[in-house]
Motif scaffolding. Structure first.
Motif, PDB file in Angstrom:
ATOM      1  N   LYS A 176      49.019  43.978 106.706  1.00 38.39           N
ATOM      2  CA  LYS A 176      50.327  44.385 107.255  1.00 38.39           C
ATOM      3  C   LYS A 176      51.454  43.615 106.568  1.00 38.39           C
ATOM      4  CE  LYS A 176      48.791  45.617 111.926  1.00 38.39           C
ATOM      5  NZ  LYS A 176      48.840  45.212 113.347  1.00 38.39           N
ATOM      6  N   HIS A 177      51.227  42.326 106.412  1.00 40.06           N
ATOM      7  CA  HIS A 177      52.227  41.468 105.766  1.00 40.06           C
ATOM      8  C   HIS A 177      52.497  41.949 104.327  1.00 40.06           C
ATOM      9  CE1 HIS A 177      54.534  37.834 105.101  1.00 40.06           C
ATOM     10  NE2 HIS A 177      53.820  37.542 104.037  1.00 40.06           N
ATOM     11  N   ARG A 178      51.414  42.265 103.625  1.00 35.05           N
ATOM     12  CA  ARG A 178      51.540  42.760 102.241  1.00 35.05           C
ATOM     13  C   ARG A 178      52.343  44.061 102.216  1.00 35.05           C
ATOM     14  NH1 ARG A 178      46.254  43.236 100.932  1.00 35.05           N
ATOM     15  NH2 ARG A 178      46.023  41.004 101.142  1.00 35.05           N
ATOM     16  N   ARG A 179      52.021  44.953 103.156  1.00 37.82           N
ATOM     17  CA  ARG A 179      52.753  46.230 103.224  1.00 37.82           C
ATOM     18  C   ARG A 179      54.237  45.991 103.491  1.00 37.82           C
ATOM     19  NH1 ARG A 179      48.724  48.956 107.105  1.00 37.82           N
ATOM     20  NH2 ARG A 179      46.984  49.340 105.719  1.00 37.82           N
ATOM     21  N   ILE A 180      54.510  45.098 104.425  1.00 38.66           N
ATOM     22  CA  ILE A 180      55.916  44.815 104.753  1.00 38.66           C
ATOM     23  C   ILE A 180      56.623  44.206 103.540  1.00 38.66           C
ATOM     24  CG2 ILE A 180      57.406  43.313 106.138  1.00 38.66           C
ATOM     25  CD1 ILE A 180      55.558  43.911 108.502  1.00 38.66           C
ATOM     26  N   GLN A 181      55.926  43.326 102.828  1.00 40.63           N
ATOM     27  CA  GLN A 181      56.528  42.739 101.622  1.00 40.63           C
ATOM     28  C   GLN A 181      56.809  43.826 100.586  1.00 40.63           C
ATOM     29  OE1 GLN A 181      53.619  39.669 100.694  1.00 40.63           O
ATOM     30  NE2 GLN A 181      55.095  38.083 101.216  1.00 40.63           N
ATOM     31  N   GLN A 182      55.854  44.751 100.434  1.00 45.25           N
ATOM     32  CA  GLN A 182      56.051  45.846  99.475  1.00 45.25           C
ATOM     33  C   GLN A 182      57.226  46.722  99.912  1.00 45.25           C
ATOM     34  OE1 GLN A 182      52.135  47.547  99.544  1.00 45.25           O
ATOM     35  NE2 GLN A 182      51.334  46.171  97.959  1.00 45.25           N
TER      36      GLN A 182
END
Length: 129
Positions: free
Chosen positions: A82-88
């Motif tokens: 989720k964190h990676r998606r939000i960063q992207q």
């Protein structure tokens, strides 16, 4: 003849003023878009902070027991995704915002250029009569 040329000059001046008003409206719309993008980035930043806090809590749970560690590791992986998606998403938003800001700056340059042209034409028209 002086009346007709003065009338056409006034008409041209009105058209240029209308054009400037349209450009100002377009610029205001772009600024509104920029404000919305900034708001989205702020929300995304807040979500990132929440996720970082959540990851920290999960790390504390890892030390409690083997079975809890297994469960917490799974949750941590989900959170990381989720964190990676939000960063992207944040990166895409920043990129889009930079593009919109560039559009606004370009529009401002065009508006300034047109205003300068208008002033020059107005001076030239004034010198002709």
């Amino acid at each position: 003849s002086s009346i007709s040329s003065s009338s056409s000059s006034t008409s041209q001046q009105q058209q240029q003023e209308e054009l400037i008003q349209q450009l100002k409206l377009q610029l205001a719309a772009k600024e509104s878009e920029t404000t919305q993008l900034k708001s989205t980035i702020n929300k995304s930043s807040s979500q990132n902070k929440e996720l970082i806090q959540h990851i920290s809590q999960l790390n504390k749970q890892l030390t409690t027991s083997q079975s809890e560690q297994h469960s917490a590791l799974h949750k941590l992986e989900v959170t990381k995704v989720k964190h990676r998606r939000i960063q992207q998403d944040s990166y895409a938003i920043v990129k889009k915002m930079a593009s919109k800001l560039q559009e606004i700056q370009n529009a401002q340059c065009r508006t300034k250029h047109r205003a300068t042209e208008f002033q020059t034409q107005s001076r030239e028209m004034g010198q002709m009569y």
